[in-house]
Design an enzyme around this catalytic site. Structure first.
Site, PDB file in Angstrom:
ATOM      1  N   LEU A 101      34.515  49.982  13.863  1.00 26.97           N
ATOM      2  CA  LEU A 101      33.675  50.188  12.917  1.00 26.97           C
ATOM      3  C   LEU A 101      34.150  50.412  11.567  1.00 26.97           C
ATOM      4  O   LEU A 101      33.366  50.506  10.619  1.00 26.97           O
ATOM      5  CB  LEU A 101      32.653  51.283  13.250  1.00 26.97           C
ATOM      6  CG  LEU A 101      31.673  50.749  14.345  1.00 26.97           C
ATOM      7  CD1 LEU A 101      31.166  51.965  15.294  1.00 26.97           C
ATOM      8  CD2 LEU A 101      30.563  49.865  13.835  1.00 26.97           C
TER       9      LEU A 101
ATOM     10  N   PHE B 299      37.273  56.195  19.618  1.00 25.32           N
ATOM     11  CA  PHE B 299      37.798  54.739  19.508  1.00 25.32           C
ATOM     12  C   PHE B 299      36.819  53.817  19.017  1.00 25.32           C
ATOM     13  O   PHE B 299      37.323  52.706  18.337  1.00 25.32           O
ATOM     14  CB  PHE B 299      38.132  54.210  20.999  1.00 25.32           C
ATOM     15  CG  PHE B 299      36.942  53.332  21.499  1.00 25.32           C
ATOM     16  CD1 PHE B 299      35.860  54.080  22.355  1.00 25.32           C
ATOM     17  CD2 PHE B 299      36.583  52.002  21.496  1.00 25.32           C
ATOM     18  CE1 PHE B 299      34.971  53.456  22.952  1.00 25.32           C
ATOM     19  CE2 PHE B 299      35.893  51.567  22.131  1.00 25.32           C
ATOM     20  CZ  PHE B 299      34.833  52.158  22.735  1.00 25.32           C
ATOM     21  N   LYS B 300      35.536  54.202  18.719  1.00 22.86           N
ATOM     22  CA  LYS B 300      34.736  53.291  18.047  1.00 22.86           C
ATOM     23  C   LYS B 300      35.188  53.071  16.411  1.00 22.86           C
ATOM     24  O   LYS B 300      34.788  52.038  15.810  1.00 22.86           O
ATOM     25  CB  LYS B 300      33.120  53.800  17.648  1.00 22.86           C
ATOM     26  CG  LYS B 300      32.760  54.281  19.221  1.00 22.86           C
ATOM     27  CD  LYS B 300      32.310  53.146  20.153  1.00 22.86           C
ATOM     28  CE  LYS B 300      31.320  53.607  21.067  1.00 22.86           C
ATOM     29  NZ  LYS B 300      31.784  54.777  22.236  1.00 22.86           N
ATOM     30  N   ASP B 301      35.956  54.096  15.941  1.00 26.73           N
ATOM     31  CA  ASP B 301      36.272  53.946  14.533  1.00 26.73           C
ATOM     32  C   ASP B 301      37.259  52.473  14.440  1.00 26.73           C
ATOM     33  O   ASP B 301      37.438  51.941  13.434  1.00 26.73           O
ATOM     34  CB  ASP B 301      37.161  54.946  14.185  1.00 26.73           C
ATOM     35  CG  ASP B 301      36.345  56.192  13.899  1.00 26.73           C
ATOM     36  OD1 ASP B 301      35.261  55.950  13.535  1.00 26.73           O
ATOM     37  OD2 ASP B 301      36.652  57.279  14.022  1.00 26.73           O
TER      38      ASP B 301
END
Ligand SMILES: *Cc1c(COP(=O)(O)O)cnc(C)c1O
Length: 496
Positions: free
Chosen positions: A116, A111-113
């Site tokens: 980021l 989910f960091k995408d």
């Protein structure tokens, strides 16, 4: 009044949204929070007709008022494109009465995408706005997913460099491979002998190291953060809570205005804090379910009001949640003290000095919108197994933690509200744990054999990035101790 940002440790330290994004962490060691909660008019029947990108621009505009709509549109278009292997960006799927918001369709499968892939664009715009002539150096500690996701976002972005520290024995084999094969002239990665907390604490110290800051300035460089302490990470994460609710309305699963619960697999408290802001601007969320793994420091905090990191640290099957110091809890604490920066600072100092702090019973009342519990390793494994058996759906260990705790909440409180489980990573990122849970057989440690086997079970295409990883060349081999981190930074940046 325009919305600005102030530090949780000094309310007089006020900056614009773009400055907060550039700085990452406030110089007083605090985290930036908005000076007010923006007034939003969320019309979900209208939002239900809009795309992820359209919703993203509107929500981000609320929190980033010194960006124009055109600028945000441009950032959104660059971030949420074919890098994501699903047109919906974060599809909401229903499996046996349970909703999963799949947040893993980006380039690094976590989910960091969502944050980021847009942060580098926000940062570049922020630098232009503030006519900054310095090179931005992203300094990041990772529990496994942030590092890769941030490097993917910043690789070869002009006038930026990125340095990532990951715990030597604290990430999955795929996570490690993703990082050490990272391309880009401006990317640096080092394994650190220690756990995530050791690395994160040191990174925060580096941010506030006077000597280092001076050297950076002399070399025309400035540090910023890609960790969720940066509001440029948090704000894009608010978007998918709005999106999830709008899809439930669109799918006819709920009536506009009906309450839902959201279960969030939690580590640094960034994802769930975005949910807290989503609720504040009007997403009808009854409970935010804070789901931990065996490192259940947050469960204890929500239940007792005492935060105590003096406890064993476990390496679990959900490594991105193996954290005992949840940085973003500082922001919640700030709200619990009714925005009292002295009270917040006092407790954060206690945490540094004694490893613990306690909140008052009055402050504890402010936690009523949350429910917290944890899943043991055994329960996590069982959950992966059961979901596969019953729903023919393969979930990763982080998602399983959230799914398990959501069920605990439903059982304990007898709540039958629709519950959305945030699905934070692709099962292909953790093939060993997932296969073991489904087949109940001990697995060989050959990653790609397991990935192929998982494909047979999951019948979901193996993401291209996993395929590419197999042949990718190893580019980073540095291994250092926590004490060497300062030196490492000075060396790779050529600081004189
Ligand atoms: C980072 C991460 C988490 C924890 O999110 P926080 O924002 O740190 O609470 C959960 N699951 C996965 C897969 C992650 O990468």
């Amino acid at each position: 009044m325009t919305l600005l940002y102030k530090s949780t440790r000094d309310s007089k330290n006020v900056v614009s949204a773009s400055q907060a994004i550039l700085q990452g962490l406030a110089v007083d060691g605090g985290l930036y929070v908005p000076t007010e909660i923006p007034k939003a008019k969320l019309d979900f029947s209208k939002l239900a007709q809009q795309s992820y990108q359209e919703i993203a621009v509107q929500i981000m505009q609320l929190f980033l008022p010194d960006f124009t709509q055109e600028e945000l549109q441009e950032c959104v278009n660059k971030a949420y494109d074919q890098k994501f292997d699903d047109k919906e960006i974060t599809p909401l799927v229903k499996k046996k009465k349970q909703y999963y918001l799949e947040l893993f369709h980006g380039p690094t499968l976590a989910f960091k995408d969502l944050a980021l892939s847009i942060l580098p664009h926000l940062m570049k715009k922020a630098a232009q706005k503030n006519t900054m002539d310095k090179e931005i150096v992203i300094l990041t500690a990772t529990s496994g997913d942030t590092g890769k996701s941030a490097m993917e976002g910043f690789a070869d972005v002009k006038d930026t460099q990125i340095i990532v520290f990951y715990p030597e024995n604290g990430v999955s084999p795929i996570q490690k491979r993703q990082m050490i094969t990272q391309k880009g002239e401006n990317t640096f990665v080092a394994a650190v002998k220690g756990n995530f907390d050791d690395a994160q604490t040191k990174v925060k110290q580096l941010f506030n190291d006077e000597n280092l800051r001076k050297k950076m300035a002399e070399n025309k460089k400035i540090f910023s953060s890609a960790n969720s302490i940066n509001i440029g990470r948090l704000v894009p994460q608010i978007v998918y809570y709005v999106y999830a609710y709008s899809r439930l309305v669109k799918m006819g699963e709920i009536k506009n205005g009906e309450k839902i619960n959201v279960s969030v697999p939690t580590g640094n408290f960034g994802n769930i804090l975005a949910g807290f802001y989503a609720k504040k601007i009007g997403v009808p969320i009854q409970r935010l379910i804070c789901a931990s793994n065996q490192n259940n420091v947050l469960t204890d905090f929500f239940q007792t009001g005492n935060y105590d990191r003096n406890r064993p640290f476990y390496v679990t099957s959900s490594p991105s949640m193996d954290i005992l110091i949840s940085s973003n809890l500082e922001r919640l604490l700030f709200y619990l003290t009714k925005e009292n920066s002295q009270q917040t600072k006092k407790r954060m100092d206690e945490l540094t000095q004694k490893g613990e702090y306690t909140i008052t019973s009055e402050m504890k009342e402010g936690l009523s919108g949350f429910f917290a519990d944890f899943a043991s390793e055994n329960e996590t494994e069982k959950t992966i197994h059961t979901v596969y058996e019953q729903a023919n759906y393969v979930i990763d260990p982080h998602t399983a933690v959230a799914s398990c705790v959501a069920k605990k909440y439903q059982d304990k409180k007898g709540s039958s509200l629709p519950t959305v489980v945030l699905s934070t990573a692709s099962p292909y990122k953790f093939p060993q744990a997932v296969l073991q849970a489904i087949t109940k057989e001990t697995q060989s440690s050959e990653e790609y054999k397991m990935i192929n086997r998982l494909y047979e079970l999951a019948k979901k295409p193996i993401p291209a990035s996993i395929q590419e990883l197999k042949k990718a060349e190893i580019k980073h081999r540095d291994k250092i101790s926590v004490d060497q981190m300062t030196n490492y930074v000075e060396q790779v940046l050529n600081l004189k």
